[in-house]
Design a protein around this motif. Structure first.
Motif, short mmCIF file in Angstrom:
data_model
loop_
_atom_site.label_atom_id
_atom_site.label_comp_id
_atom_site.label_asym_id
_atom_site.label_seq_id
_atom_site.Cartn_x
_atom_site.Cartn_y
_atom_site.Cartn_z
N ASP A 431 0.83 -1.21 0.00
CA ASP A 431 0.00 0.00 0.00
C ASP A 431 0.87 1.25 0.00
O ASP A 431 0.54 2.24 -0.67
N ALA A 432 1.96 1.23 0.76
CA ALA A 432 2.87 2.38 0.80
C ALA A 432 3.50 2.59 -0.57
O ALA A 432 3.64 3.73 -1.04
N LYS A 433 3.88 1.50 -1.21
CA LYS A 433 4.48 1.61 -2.54
C LYS A 433 3.49 2.17 -3.55
O LYS A 433 3.83 3.02 -4.39
N ALA A 485 -5.36 1.11 9.27
CA ALA A 485 -6.49 0.30 8.83
C ALA A 485 -6.46 0.35 7.31
O ALA A 485 -5.78 1.21 6.74
N PRO A 486 -7.15 -0.55 6.63
CA PRO A 486 -7.09 -0.51 5.17
C PRO A 486 -7.42 0.87 4.60
O PRO A 486 -8.50 1.42 4.85
N ASN A 487 -6.44 1.45 3.91
CA ASN A 487 -6.57 2.75 3.24
C ASN A 487 -6.72 3.92 4.20
O ASN A 487 -7.07 5.03 3.77
N LEU A 488 -6.48 3.73 5.48
CA LEU A 488 -6.54 4.81 6.46
C LEU A 488 -5.16 4.96 7.10
O LEU A 488 -4.62 4.00 7.65
N TRP A 489 -4.63 6.18 7.05
CA TRP A 489 -3.27 6.44 7.51
C TRP A 489 -3.29 7.50 8.61
O TRP A 489 -4.17 8.35 8.64
N ARG A 490 -2.31 7.41 9.51
CA ARG A 490 -2.19 8.37 10.60
C ARG A 490 -0.76 8.88 10.66
O ARG A 490 0.20 8.13 10.49
#
Length: 676
Positions: A431-433, A485-490
């Protein structure tokens, strides 16, 4: 009208060069967020705290007049002095009453006129929009306006559908109309023409499907105000005065530009910094979107009316049902993040929800928050941008400090919003890539040369290789983000969250908790600064070396006493090199023009149309001339069976010109579109 900010991003704008750069980034690329830093109205600034958000457990202080005043007296005088801000005003309301209203610093630094909360007139920029949305809800309440009807029903000109879908007022009040950003005539030194003239002559392209992408829009707000005029039969300034300002006793507020002659002695000067001369009176082109003049105590009355569901004393501007509907969240684009009410954007701090709006002109910078469940509202306006983003930093410190002092987080609750378990998905590295790359602000320009701002001020997300990404956003240093969480970033500093909406398995839209009216979209490969900027630098270096060969050759011949070769004629030798140098100068004209416009937004007008036409025309002629002669030269090298290095040099020059053509076409440098 900046808002992001501020937006946008749009506010702020300590050294002159830095101010120009921030304005370019915020307004032209966007708020920015910024929203859009310093335009005339923008979406919100990036309102994250100056320090990591507290995790709760702090005892709440009682919100009293005495404690609030002592706290403000300890914060604002020092802050505005250090930020080189002339002055500001604050008002706080609680439980149906004005708790505190106070001025700090000076309305006029030359005469040493102090800021006064009840008499000093300020320009709160995009907070004006809240009056437009209130007017819209009044007409909805009267069944004269339908939020979900085709907006063309209420207009005397036609806005084309986008893929068969019309714009509705609900799209407009949530900043999802799909319009391209508009800067031309957003601000001027002279009275603008009518609102009707503005909306009919500044109709921007549609670049998103209605309702799909948050993209803060001053034009759409002006369009909503024009609908109010059409439906009510009154000019917006007169309508607002009769149906909002007078019922609330806002006797020192007006949408008229300029303010009445008798009021002008009370009008605060506006400054970039307190150390500079005061600025000019800012006439707002889409006037209802940012032309309000008011006082801190008048805006306290507006806050009280909304906190009390449309009523203040004997005055009522909305029924309780209409006010509740206006404050309720609209369907979200980003389900996990803060969203939009009707015109207000949602914020969350320490578990307390507020609805808010901010606003900025080049000189005034304001912020308004309503804590509906707590019966509290707070407003601040500063009459200077200050140095080093001082206005934005003070706004953040004020609101976040206010919340942490009087409404602290519950034990172990994060201050920025609802707690989310730190449970990264197994696909976090992938996901980061996928998230890494260049992203562009939704509040953007695609049809004119101003789209070059996307190239000059890119926003990049970097994959750190450990499942985290780094993302540098306006008014903040680079932050590290982790997927929780899936597609949620902090963010690691606990200041913010972002959510990714995928499409066809790839990230397609990116939003932030602190920026409900805007979003980011991936930059397509053909406009990506990742390869275009290095390539363009190389192309310009080739053109420069090619052009400098002319004076270098002349110098060598003079030094060594060489004679000109018979074939060294003007057309095939000197003219191509002169064209290369001239083309570099023309291309440099775009960032120079951008700097001029950003230094004074009144130049976003017909004042610079001639310069823009000439610049684009000269660029086109030089490109055509340089390319034609380069092609002739390349063919000649092959016909003469020249040495390999000569053929290679000719091909390299052609490749450099081809890349310049790419940039000129991709970023609209030669399309002669003056509607921006």
């Amino acid at each position: 009208m900046m808002g992001i900010r501020q937006r946008t991003l749009k506010q702020g704008l300590p050294m002159k060069g830095n101010r120009m750069k921030r304005r370019c980034i915020t307004l032209l690329r966007g708020a920015l967020l910024s929203i859009l830093v310093s335009a005339t109205q923008a979406p919100m600034a990036w309102s994250q705290p100056e320090a990591p958000a507290p995790q709760g457990g702090q005892p709440a202080r009682a919100l009293t007049q005495g404690d609030a005043e002592a706290w403000l007296d300890g914060l604002l005088p020092y802050a505005i002095q250090q930020g080189d801000i002339a002055g500001g005003v604050v008002s706080i309301v609680k439980d149906g009453q004005l708790l505190l209203a106070k001025g700090y610093g000076y309305a006029d630094t030359d005469s040493r006129t102090p800021m006064a909360a009840d008499t000093t007139l300020i320009r709160p920029g995009s907070i004006s929009k809240l009056f437009v949305w209130t007017a819209v809800m009044q007409l909805v309440e009267q069944r004269r306006l339908d939020l979900d009807a085709d907006i063309n029903r209420y207009l005397d000109f036609h806005i084309p559908d986008y893929d068969g879908r019309p714009i509705t007022m609900r799209n407009i009040v949530t900043h999802r109309s799909g319009f391209e950003d508009v800067l031309k005539d957003i601000m001027g030194r002279y009275p603008p023409q009518s609102l009707e003239h503005y909306v009919k002559t500044r109709l921007p392209p549609r670049i998103y499907a209605p309702g799909a992408v948050p993209a803060y829009s001053n034009y759409a707000t002006a369009l909503a105000a024009y609908v109010v005029e059409r439906v009510s039969g009154q000019g917006f300034a007169a309508y607002a005065a009769q149906h909002i300002l007078r019922p609330l006793g806002m006797d020192h507020s007006t949408f008229d530009q300029p303010v009445p002659e008798a009021w002008r002695p009370n009008l605060s000067q506006g400054y970039i910094t307190a150390s500079t001369a005061p600025g000019y009176y800012e006439y707002i082109g889409p006037s209802p979107a940012g032309a309000l003049t008011s006082t801190a105590t008048d805006l306290a009355k507006f806050m009280l009316a909304h906190l009390q569901l449309g009523r203040l004393a004997d005055g009522r501007i909305l029924t309780e049902e209409s006010a509740s509907a206006m404050h309720a969240l609209q369907p979200k684009v980003f389900p996990a993040l803060n969203g939009m009410a009707t015109g207000f954007y949602e914020t969350t701090r320490n578990g307390h929800r507020s609805i808010a709006h901010n606003g900025g002109t080049q000189f005034f910078h304001s912020d308004l928050h309503l804590l509906l469940d707590d019966g509290v509202g707070i407003f601040i306006s500063l009459n200077s941008a200050g140095n080093d983003e001082a206005a934005t930093r003070i706004h953040n410190a004020l609101f976040n400090g206010f919340m942490d002092r009087y409404f602290p987080a519950a034990p172990m609750a994060p201050a920025y919003g609802p707690a989310v378990a730190d449970a990264p998905p197994a696909t976090v590295r992938d996901d980061a890539k996928a998230l890494s790359g260049y992203w562009g602000l939704s509040e953007r320009h695609t049809a004119s040369w101003l789209s070059v701002a996307d190239l000059l001020a890119p926003v990049a997300i970097h994959d750190n290789g450990d499942g985290s990404v780094s993302f540098s956003i306006p008014t903040r240093s680079t932050a590290r983000w982790r997927e929780i969480a899936p597609n949620l970033w902090r963010s690691d500093d606990m200041r913010d969250r972002m959510q990714v909406l995928p499409q066809d398995g790839r990230p397609a839209l990116l939003g932030f908790d602190v920026a409900a009216p805007i979003a980011f979209l991936p930059v397509p490969w053909w406009r990506s600064p990742g390869w275009i900027m290095p390539g363009l630098v190389g192309a310009l270096a080739v053109l420069l070396l090619h052009g400098l060969a002319l004076p270098a050759g002349a110098l060598a011949r003079r030094v060594y006493g060489l004679e000109n070769k018979p074939g060294a004629q003007w057309l095939d030798h000197r003219v191509p090199k002169l064209l290369s140098l001239a083309l570099i100068a023309a291309l440099a004209g775009y960032p120079v023009l951008l700097s001029v416009l950003s230094a004074d937004f009144t130049y976003f007008s017909a004042r610079t149309d001639g310069i823009t036409y000439v610049l684009e025309g000269v660029t086109l002629l030089l490109l055509c001339g340089a390319t034609g002669l380069a092609m002739l030269s390349t063919m000649a090298q092959w016909r003469r069976h020249s040495r390999a290095w000569r053929k290679a040099g000719a091909l390299v020059l052609l490749a450099a010109l081809a890349l310049v053509w790419w940039v000129a076409i991709a970023f609209r440098l030669i399309n002669f579109n003056l509607q921006y």
